[in-house]
Design a protein around this motif. Structure first.
Motif, PDB file in Angstrom:
ATOM      1  N   ALA A  93      51.972  32.294  45.925  1.00 53.31           N
ATOM      2  CA  ALA A  93      52.478  34.068  46.150  1.00 53.31           C
ATOM      3  C   ALA A  93      53.408  33.909  47.432  1.00 53.31           C
ATOM      4  CB  ALA A  93      51.257  35.007  46.091  1.00 53.31           C
ATOM      5  N   ASN A  94      55.107  34.846  46.732  1.00 54.78           N
ATOM      6  CA  ASN A  94      56.185  35.339  47.163  1.00 54.78           C
ATOM      7  C   ASN A  94      56.927  33.812  47.284  1.00 54.78           C
ATOM      8  OD1 ASN A  94      54.989  37.322  46.345  1.00 54.78           O
ATOM      9  ND2 ASN A  94      54.525  38.480  48.861  1.00 54.78           N
ATOM     10  N   GLY A  95      56.500  32.765  47.283  1.00 48.79           N
ATOM     11  CA  GLY A  95      57.247  31.542  47.657  1.00 48.79           C
ATOM     12  C   GLY A  95      56.171  30.978  48.266  1.00 48.79           C
ATOM     13  N   HIS A 145      49.099  40.430  42.470  1.00 47.55           N
ATOM     14  CA  HIS A 145      49.641  40.738  41.856  1.00 47.55           C
ATOM     15  C   HIS A 145      51.518  41.164  42.833  1.00 47.55           C
ATOM     16  CE1 HIS A 145      51.846  43.901  38.811  1.00 47.55           C
ATOM     17  NE2 HIS A 145      52.025  44.126  39.684  1.00 47.55           N
ATOM     18  N   GLU A 146      52.376  40.567  42.553  1.00 49.35           N
ATOM     19  CA  GLU A 146      53.606  40.776  43.823  1.00 49.35           C
ATOM     20  C   GLU A 146      52.593  40.211  45.268  1.00 49.35           C
ATOM     21  OE1 GLU A 146      54.486  45.620  42.738  1.00 49.35           O
ATOM     22  OE2 GLU A 146      55.145  44.735  41.316  1.00 49.35           O
ATOM     23  N   SER A 147      53.243  41.948  45.643  1.00 47.79           N
ATOM     24  CA  SER A 147      52.986  40.902  47.251  1.00 47.79           C
ATOM     25  C   SER A 147      51.672  41.308  47.986  1.00 47.79           C
ATOM     26  CB  SER A 147      53.976  41.957  48.239  1.00 47.79           C
ATOM     27  OG  SER A 147      54.241  43.390  48.120  1.00 47.79           O
ATOM     28  N   SER A 148      50.745  41.680  47.193  1.00 50.22           N
ATOM     29  CA  SER A 148      49.273  42.205  47.082  1.00 50.22           C
ATOM     30  C   SER A 148      48.309  41.431  46.628  1.00 50.22           C
ATOM     31  CB  SER A 148      49.238  43.611  46.265  1.00 50.22           C
ATOM     32  OG  SER A 148      49.335  44.448  47.067  1.00 50.22           O
ATOM     33  N   MET A 149      46.944  40.835  47.006  1.00 56.60           N
ATOM     34  CA  MET A 149      46.151  40.354  46.869  1.00 56.60           C
ATOM     35  C   MET A 149      44.638  40.695  46.980  1.00 56.60           C
ATOM     36  SD  MET A 149      43.921  36.241  48.649  1.00 56.60           S
ATOM     37  CE  MET A 149      44.197  37.374  50.636  1.00 56.60           C
ATOM     38  N   TYR A 150      43.840  40.418  45.532  1.00 56.69           N
ATOM     39  CA  TYR A 150      43.045  41.916  45.637  1.00 56.69           C
ATOM     40  C   TYR A 150      42.056  40.629  45.690  1.00 56.69           C
ATOM     41  CZ  TYR A 150      46.181  45.019  42.979  1.00 56.69           C
ATOM     42  OH  TYR A 150      47.037  45.707  43.183  1.00 56.69           O
ATOM     43  N   ILE A 151      40.580  40.812  46.277  1.00 63.21           N
ATOM     44  CA  ILE A 151      39.502  40.336  46.510  1.00 63.21           C
ATOM     45  C   ILE A 151      38.337  41.480  46.494  1.00 63.21           C
ATOM     46  CG2 ILE A 151      38.779  38.865  47.630  1.00 63.21           C
ATOM     47  CD1 ILE A 151      41.311  39.174  49.790  1.00 63.21           C
ATOM     48  N   GLN A 152      37.078  40.744  45.691  1.00 63.86           N
ATOM     49  CA  GLN A 152      35.988  41.306  45.906  1.00 63.86           C
ATOM     50  C   GLN A 152      35.015  39.795  45.854  1.00 63.86           C
ATOM     51  OE1 GLN A 152      34.629  41.605  40.902  1.00 63.86           O
ATOM     52  NE2 GLN A 152      35.332  39.863  40.573  1.00 63.86           N
ATOM     53  N   ASP A 167      32.766  45.409  46.299  1.00 57.17           N
ATOM     54  CA  ASP A 167      33.347  45.928  47.474  1.00 57.17           C
ATOM     55  C   ASP A 167      34.495  44.867  46.391  1.00 57.17           C
ATOM     56  OD1 ASP A 167      32.986  47.403  50.015  1.00 57.17           O
ATOM     57  OD2 ASP A 167      31.271  46.472  49.245  1.00 57.17           O
ATOM     58  N   LEU A 168      35.921  46.242  46.245  1.00 54.87           N
ATOM     59  CA  LEU A 168      36.909  45.188  45.659  1.00 54.87           C
ATOM     60  C   LEU A 168      38.337  46.200  47.128  1.00 54.87           C
ATOM     61  CD1 LEU A 168      39.068  44.133  44.211  1.00 54.87           C
ATOM     62  CD2 LEU A 168      39.009  46.166  42.232  1.00 54.87           C
ATOM     63  N   VAL A 169      39.266  44.736  47.061  1.00 57.07           N
ATOM     64  CA  VAL A 169      40.132  45.398  48.392  1.00 57.07           C
ATOM     65  C   VAL A 169      41.478  44.851  47.728  1.00 57.07           C
ATOM     66  CG1 VAL A 169      38.821  45.460  50.393  1.00 57.07           C
ATOM     67  CG2 VAL A 169      39.680  43.857  49.928  1.00 57.07           C
ATOM     68  N   GLU A 170      42.649  45.924  48.194  1.00 59.63           N
ATOM     69  CA  GLU A 170      43.854  45.469  48.348  1.00 59.63           C
ATOM     70  C   GLU A 170      44.337  45.092  49.761  1.00 59.63           C
ATOM     71  OE1 GLU A 170      48.183  46.771  46.257  1.00 59.63           O
ATOM     72  OE2 GLU A 170      46.558  48.528  46.132  1.00 59.63           O
ATOM     73  N   TYR A 171      44.792  43.843  49.288  1.00 59.62           N
ATOM     74  CA  TYR A 171      45.099  43.252  51.064  1.00 59.62           C
ATOM     75  C   TYR A 171      46.368  43.206  50.532  1.00 59.62           C
ATOM     76  CZ  TYR A 171      45.752  40.250  55.077  1.00 59.62           C
ATOM     77  OH  TYR A 171      45.487  39.373  56.098  1.00 59.62           O
ATOM     78  N   ASP A 172      47.555  43.304  51.683  1.00 57.95           N
ATOM     79  CA  ASP A 172      48.573  43.434  51.490  1.00 57.95           C
ATOM     80  C   ASP A 172      49.488  42.181  51.785  1.00 57.95           C
ATOM     81  OD1 ASP A 172      52.190  43.947  52.782  1.00 57.95           O
ATOM     82  OD2 ASP A 172      51.778  45.237  51.126  1.00 57.95           O
ATOM     83  N   LEU A 173      49.953  40.732  51.817  1.00 63.43           N
ATOM     84  CA  LEU A 173      50.005  39.394  52.277  1.00 63.43           C
ATOM     85  C   LEU A 173      51.417  40.067  53.075  1.00 63.43           C
ATOM     86  CD1 LEU A 173      49.950  37.453  48.641  1.00 63.43           C
ATOM     87  CD2 LEU A 173      48.267  37.325  50.796  1.00 63.43           C
ATOM     88  N   VAL A 202      44.342  40.568  37.138  1.00 62.88           N
ATOM     89  CA  VAL A 202      45.082  41.704  38.322  1.00 62.88           C
ATOM     90  C   VAL A 202      46.339  41.371  36.850  1.00 62.88           C
ATOM     91  CG1 VAL A 202      46.146  43.341  39.638  1.00 62.88           C
ATOM     92  CG2 VAL A 202      44.493  42.420  40.284  1.00 62.88           C
ATOM     93  N   ASP A 203      47.031  43.031  36.441  1.00 63.72           N
ATOM     94  CA  ASP A 203      47.897  43.198  35.373  1.00 63.72           C
ATOM     95  C   ASP A 203      48.661  44.044  36.335  1.00 63.72           C
ATOM     96  OD1 ASP A 203      47.099  45.181  34.250  1.00 63.72           O
ATOM     97  OD2 ASP A 203      47.257  43.976  32.437  1.00 63.72           O
ATOM     98  N   GLU A 204      49.651  43.866  35.106  1.00 61.71           N
ATOM     99  CA  GLU A 204      50.329  45.514  36.118  1.00 61.71           C
ATOM    100  C   GLU A 204      49.990  46.670  35.413  1.00 61.71           C
ATOM    101  OE1 GLU A 204      54.094  46.283  37.888  1.00 61.71           O
ATOM    102  OE2 GLU A 204      53.681  44.593  37.061  1.00 61.71           O
ATOM    103  N   ASP A 205      49.121  46.847  35.340  1.00 64.87           N
ATOM    104  CA  ASP A 205      48.428  48.405  34.342  1.00 64.87           C
ATOM    105  C   ASP A 205      46.453  48.053  35.734  1.00 64.87           C
ATOM    106  OD1 ASP A 205      50.703  49.227  34.337  1.00 64.87           O
ATOM    107  OD2 ASP A 205      50.418  48.792  32.238  1.00 64.87           O
TER     108      ASP A 205
END
Length: 334
Positions: A93-95, A145-152, A167-173, A202-205
């Motif tokens: 992600a993000n290079g 997705h972009e700069s986020s990592m989603y983890i369940q 649980d599901l979280v959005e983690y900012d890389l 995860v997709d755009e929406d």
């Protein structure tokens, strides 16, 4: 053992296989010669023109190796990380290349989800999801997705010996912190007693998440009786990515399947295609290519943009320290 491949032309280069790491010194031979919790991770790190491989033996030091792409050079040690690590997994992600793993403390019954990055040569480590004493984090394959990592994830309780919660979280890389989180335990299948989140995309929406759950009385008398003998409930949800909340979740599939040994695994592609196996049957919301329809017991699907990979037990038997599996591939163009 690793074979070298030309990823551009799909043709093998070099000769034979290389033994990258030998776990002989940490294998508990009283329990068996293998452990299916000890699978290595490998990734093509195109930002540095190399292959990376990570391996640990179910609670051992974590070893990282690298080899140049397109070279006949063997894998060389990159770093050894002391500790009790299990389930290494790479993500791009993000290079950057990220390495996730479960880390357990010495003398404490816990298990955090931790992460390192190629940014500093995998030198520093941060806790992504902390556990507490008597509990261990069991996370499914994350989605980017972009700069986020989603983890369940669910949490194994040493006291109940069950996987609890969803649980599901959005983690900012970029910031290294959890941005959002949602408790999905109220959406687990009915009468759920032992829950393992599985496929995630995860997709755009939309976020598509799935779980597999055993009901009460799921434990057989002996572990060797587990092989394709227990049914579990499958549930797949969709959630709007920008409104991450249980109240916005929609159940898009409920099903049942016979679990191979552990819970049934669901694979989900970002385009919304999902797939799982029920013994020698395949379940999906898309037309399955004839070449991908199994002719024998199949398990652990992995759906990519051009193929479906899955495991097949060779001798019709499987348990965590007594297994012999083949990896199969069929073309499934997205």
């Amino acid at each position: 053992m690793v074979a070298e491949f030309d990823v551009n032309g799909g043709k093998a280069k070099g000769a034979g296989r290389q033994l990258v790491h030998d776990h002989r010194e940490v294998v508990d031979l009283d329990k068996g010669h293998a452990d299916d919790h000890a699978a290595p991770a490998i990734i093509q790190d195109v930002t540095r023109d190399r292959l990376l491989l990570a391996t640990s033996y179910h609670g051992s030091d974590l070893f990282l190796y690298e080899k140049p792409l397109g070279s006949a050079q063997p894998f060389k040690p990159l770093v050894q990380i002391a500790g009790r690590y299990t389930y290494p997994r790479f993500l791009l992600a993000n290079g950057e290349t990220f390495l996730l793993a479960r880390r357990q403390s010495e003398g404490v019954l816990d298990g955090d989800l931790v992460m390192r990055s190629s940014r500093d040569g995998f030198a520093s480590e941060q806790v992504v999801i902390p556990s507490r004493e008597g509990h261990v984090i069991y996370a499914s394959i994350p989605a980017i997705h972009e700069s986020s990592m989603y983890i369940q994830y669910s949490t194994l309780s040493y006291e109940s010996r069950r996987l609890e919660g969803w649980d599901l979280v959005e983690y900012d890389l970029d910031s290294g912190a959890i941005k959002k989180g949602v408790d999905l335990s109220g959406l687990m299948p009915r009468e759920c007693a032992h829950n393992r989140p599985t496929g995630l995309a995860v997709d755009e929406d939309v976020i598509t998440a799935s779980t597999a759950c055993f009901r009460q009385g799921f434990e057989p008398a002996k572990p060797e009786y587990r092989f394709f003998s227990r049914r579990n409930d499958i549930r797949i949800l969709e959630l709007p990515r920008e409104r991450l909340g249980a109240s916005h979740a929609q159940v898009i599939h409920d099903g049942e399947a016979i679990a191979p040994y552990y819970h049934t695994s669901v694979s989900i592609h970002p385009d919304g295609t999902w797939v799982y196996f029920d013994e020698a049957e395949i379940r999906s919301n898309r037309e399955v290519p004839s070449a991908c329809r199994p002719t024998s017991l199949s398990m652990y699907p992995n759906l990519t943009s051009s193929a479906l990979y899955h495991a097949v037990p060779v001798h019709g038997f499987y348990e965590s320290r007594n297994f012999h599996n083949e990896l199969h591939r069929c073309t499934w163009t997205r």
